[in-house]
Design a protein around this motif. Sequence first.
Motif, short mmCIF file in Angstrom:
data_model
loop_
_atom_site.label_atom_id
_atom_site.label_comp_id
_atom_site.label_asym_id
_atom_site.label_seq_id
_atom_site.Cartn_x
_atom_site.Cartn_y
_atom_site.Cartn_z
N PRO A 96 -0.44 9.56 12.29
CA PRO A 96 -1.33 9.41 11.13
C PRO A 96 -2.73 9.93 11.38
CG PRO A 96 -0.90 7.28 12.15
CD PRO A 96 0.03 8.27 12.80
N ALA A 97 -3.16 9.97 12.63
CA ALA A 97 -4.50 10.45 12.93
C ALA A 97 -4.65 11.94 12.63
CB ALA A 97 -4.85 10.19 14.40
N ALA A 98 -3.51 12.65 12.64
CA ALA A 98 -3.55 14.09 12.41
C ALA A 98 -2.97 14.50 11.06
CB ALA A 98 -2.78 14.81 13.53
N TRP A 99 -2.49 13.52 10.28
CA TRP A 99 -1.80 13.87 9.03
C TRP A 99 -2.80 14.25 7.95
CZ3 TRP A 99 3.22 14.67 9.21
CH2 TRP A 99 3.88 14.96 8.02
N GLN A 100 -2.50 15.30 7.22
CA GLN A 100 -3.40 15.76 6.16
C GLN A 100 -3.36 14.81 4.97
OE1 GLN A 100 -2.74 19.81 5.00
NE2 GLN A 100 -4.32 19.79 3.41
N VAL A 101 -4.53 14.55 4.41
CA VAL A 101 -4.64 13.65 3.25
C VAL A 101 -5.10 14.45 2.03
CG1 VAL A 101 -5.91 11.69 2.27
CG2 VAL A 101 -5.13 11.63 4.66
N ALA A 102 -4.44 14.22 0.91
CA ALA A 102 -4.81 14.87 -0.35
C ALA A 102 -5.03 13.79 -1.40
CB ALA A 102 -3.72 15.84 -0.78
N MET A 103 -6.28 13.42 -1.60
CA MET A 103 -6.60 12.35 -2.54
C MET A 103 -6.49 12.78 -3.99
SD MET A 103 -7.41 9.86 -0.45
CE MET A 103 -8.41 8.68 -1.33
N ASP A 104 -6.47 14.10 -4.24
CA ASP A 104 -6.52 14.58 -5.62
C ASP A 104 -5.14 14.77 -6.24
OD1 ASP A 104 -5.85 16.65 -3.92
OD2 ASP A 104 -7.10 18.15 -4.91
N LEU A 105 -4.09 14.39 -5.54
CA LEU A 105 -2.75 14.46 -6.12
C LEU A 105 -2.59 13.32 -7.14
CD1 LEU A 105 -0.70 15.30 -2.89
CD2 LEU A 105 -1.34 16.84 -4.76
N PRO A 106 -1.62 13.42 -8.07
CA PRO A 106 -1.49 12.41 -9.13
C PRO A 106 -0.83 11.11 -8.64
CG PRO A 106 0.18 14.10 -9.40
CD PRO A 106 -0.72 14.58 -8.30
N TRP A 107 -1.50 10.45 -7.71
CA TRP A 107 -0.93 9.23 -7.12
C TRP A 107 -0.82 8.09 -8.12
CZ3 TRP A 107 1.59 10.23 -3.01
CH2 TRP A 107 1.13 11.19 -2.09
N HIS A 108 -1.57 8.13 -9.19
CA HIS A 108 -1.51 7.04 -10.18
C HIS A 108 -0.34 7.22 -11.16
CE1 HIS A 108 -5.22 5.23 -8.87
NE2 HIS A 108 -5.85 6.39 -8.97
N ASP A 109 0.35 8.34 -11.08
CA ASP A 109 1.49 8.59 -11.95
C ASP A 109 2.75 8.00 -11.30
OD1 ASP A 109 3.94 10.67 -12.55
OD2 ASP A 109 2.68 10.34 -14.30
N ALA A 110 3.38 7.07 -12.00
CA ALA A 110 4.52 6.34 -11.42
C ALA A 110 5.66 7.26 -11.02
CB ALA A 110 5.01 5.28 -12.40
N ALA A 111 5.95 8.25 -11.85
CA ALA A 111 7.05 9.17 -11.55
C ALA A 111 6.72 10.01 -10.32
CB ALA A 111 7.33 10.07 -12.75
N TYR A 112 5.48 10.46 -10.21
CA TYR A 112 5.08 11.25 -9.06
C TYR A 112 5.17 10.39 -7.79
CZ TYR A 112 2.36 14.20 -5.93
OH TYR A 112 1.96 14.96 -4.85
N LEU A 113 4.69 9.17 -7.87
CA LEU A 113 4.71 8.28 -6.71
C LEU A 113 6.13 8.01 -6.25
CD1 LEU A 113 3.41 6.45 -4.65
CD2 LEU A 113 3.24 4.68 -6.40
N GLU A 114 7.03 7.77 -7.20
CA GLU A 114 8.42 7.51 -6.83
C GLU A 114 9.02 8.72 -6.11
OE1 GLU A 114 12.72 6.31 -8.84
OE2 GLU A 114 10.88 6.16 -10.00
N CYS A 168 0.85 -1.18 0.00
CA CYS A 168 0.00 0.00 0.00
C CYS A 168 0.89 1.24 0.00
CB CYS A 168 -0.90 0.00 1.23
SG CYS A 168 -2.14 1.32 1.19
N TYR A 169 0.84 2.00 -1.09
CA TYR A 169 1.76 3.12 -1.26
C TYR A 169 1.09 4.49 -1.31
CZ TYR A 169 4.94 -0.63 -2.63
OH TYR A 169 5.70 -1.77 -2.65
N THR A 170 -0.23 4.54 -1.42
CA THR A 170 -0.90 5.83 -1.60
C THR A 170 -2.20 5.88 -0.80
OG1 THR A 170 -2.38 5.26 -3.45
CG2 THR A 170 -0.07 5.75 -4.00
N PRO A 171 -2.69 7.10 -0.53
CA PRO A 171 -3.98 7.20 0.15
C PRO A 171 -5.13 6.68 -0.71
CG PRO A 171 -3.24 9.36 -0.61
CD PRO A 171 -2.09 8.42 -0.79
N VAL A 172 -4.98 6.73 -2.02
CA VAL A 172 -6.02 6.20 -2.90
C VAL A 172 -6.12 4.69 -2.73
CG1 VAL A 172 -6.76 5.92 -5.30
CG2 VAL A 172 -5.75 8.09 -4.55
N GLN A 173 -4.98 4.01 -2.73
CA GLN A 173 -4.99 2.56 -2.50
C GLN A 173 -5.54 2.23 -1.12
OE1 GLN A 173 -0.80 1.73 -3.22
NE2 GLN A 173 -1.25 0.92 -5.28
N ALA A 174 -5.17 3.04 -0.12
CA ALA A 174 -5.65 2.81 1.23
C ALA A 174 -7.16 2.97 1.32
CB ALA A 174 -4.95 3.76 2.20
N ALA A 175 -7.69 3.97 0.63
CA ALA A 175 -9.14 4.21 0.66
C ALA A 175 -9.90 3.06 0.02
CB ALA A 175 -9.46 5.53 -0.03
#
Length: 320
Positions: free
Chosen positions: A124-142, A72-79
Motif C-alpha cells: 500500500p505504501a507504493a500503490w497509486q491513489v486516484a481520488m478523482d474517480l467516481p467512488w461515490h457511485d454505487a455501481a462503480y464502487l461495486e 472503509c471501501y474507498t480512498p475518499v472514505q480513507a482520506a
Amino acid sequence: MQRICVIGGSRYFGRLLVERLQAANHQVTVLNRGSAPPPAGVEHLVADRDDEAALSAVLAGRTFDVVVDQVCYTPVQAAVAARVFAGRTRRYVMTSTIEVYDPATAALPAVPPGTPVPEESVDPAAWQVAMDLPWHDAAYLEAHYAEGKRQAEAVLTRAGGFAFAAVRSAHVLGGGAREFTGRLAHYAGRVARGEPVAVHAKALPTVFIHYEELADLLSWAVAADFTGPVNACSDGLIDVHGLVGTVAAQAGREAVCRAVPAGGEASPFSFDRHYAMSNARAKALGFPFSRTTDWLPGAVAEALALSTEAPAATATSATD
C-alpha cells in the motif's frame, strides 16, 4: 482496558468483534449510520462516515486508543477518516480483503502457480491513489471493490496521524443466518435440491476463515503493535470442488457440478485465477490459526439447516 471505536460493527463478524471487545472489559464505542443498535452497554454514535463535518462533530472532544474500521471501501472514505482521526487515536486497524490480490482487477507481481500470496505482493505504501474517480457511485464502487480497498489502504498507510494496520480477510463463512452474504447458502440450497453447481473447468483453490476466528484476529490486532497489512485465513487451501464435496457429505446427497465455458459466470468461490493468501506473517506475529477442514463441516451444517437458497452476494457486502 482500552478505549476502542468500531466503525460499522452492526452485523456478522463486526458485531461479534464488538461483543468480544466488550467481554474483554474494553470501553467500546460503535459509530455507524444508525442502521442497528450495538449491544447493551456499548456507546453508540450515529453519523455518516462520508460526511466529514458530521463525523468531526459527533467525535468532538473524544479520543480513542484504537479505531477499528469495518466499512472503509474507498480512498475518499480513507482520506476523511485520516483527517478526522488524526490526533484522536494512536492506532487504526482497517478490515481489508483477499480481493486486493485478485489478478483480474490489477497488474500484480507474479507468484509461482499454487504459491500462497504474501502481503508484499500488494504494497500500500507504493500503490497509486486516484481520488478523482467516481467512488461515490454505487455501481462503480461495486465493480471496483478490490481497487477501492487497495487505495483505501494506501491512503491510510501514508496518513501519518496514527499507526496503521490492515487485516486482509479471506472469504468469511459460518454463522448460519448471520452469514448474510448468502454464498454458502447458495451451495447448501443447490446441493440439497440436487441442482447443478456452476464451476470453472479448471477451478483453482482459495482460502477461507470462520467468522468467529476473524473476530478473534481483529481483537488480537487491536492489542498488537504491528503495522502494515496482515493476511487472515485459516490453514489449508480448498477449491470449489472441495467445498461442494463438504456440502454434499453433510447433506447426504451426491453433488452435481456443471462446468462453465471460459469467461462464463460461475458460482461463488469458483475461481479461474490463483490468489490464495499466505498467513505466515500473522503466525510469526503470534496468532494461531485453525484449519479450514476443522470448522467447515459445522458451517455447512448451519447453512443446510436454513435450507434456502440465497443469491450470490457482491464482494462489497462481505466485510461488515
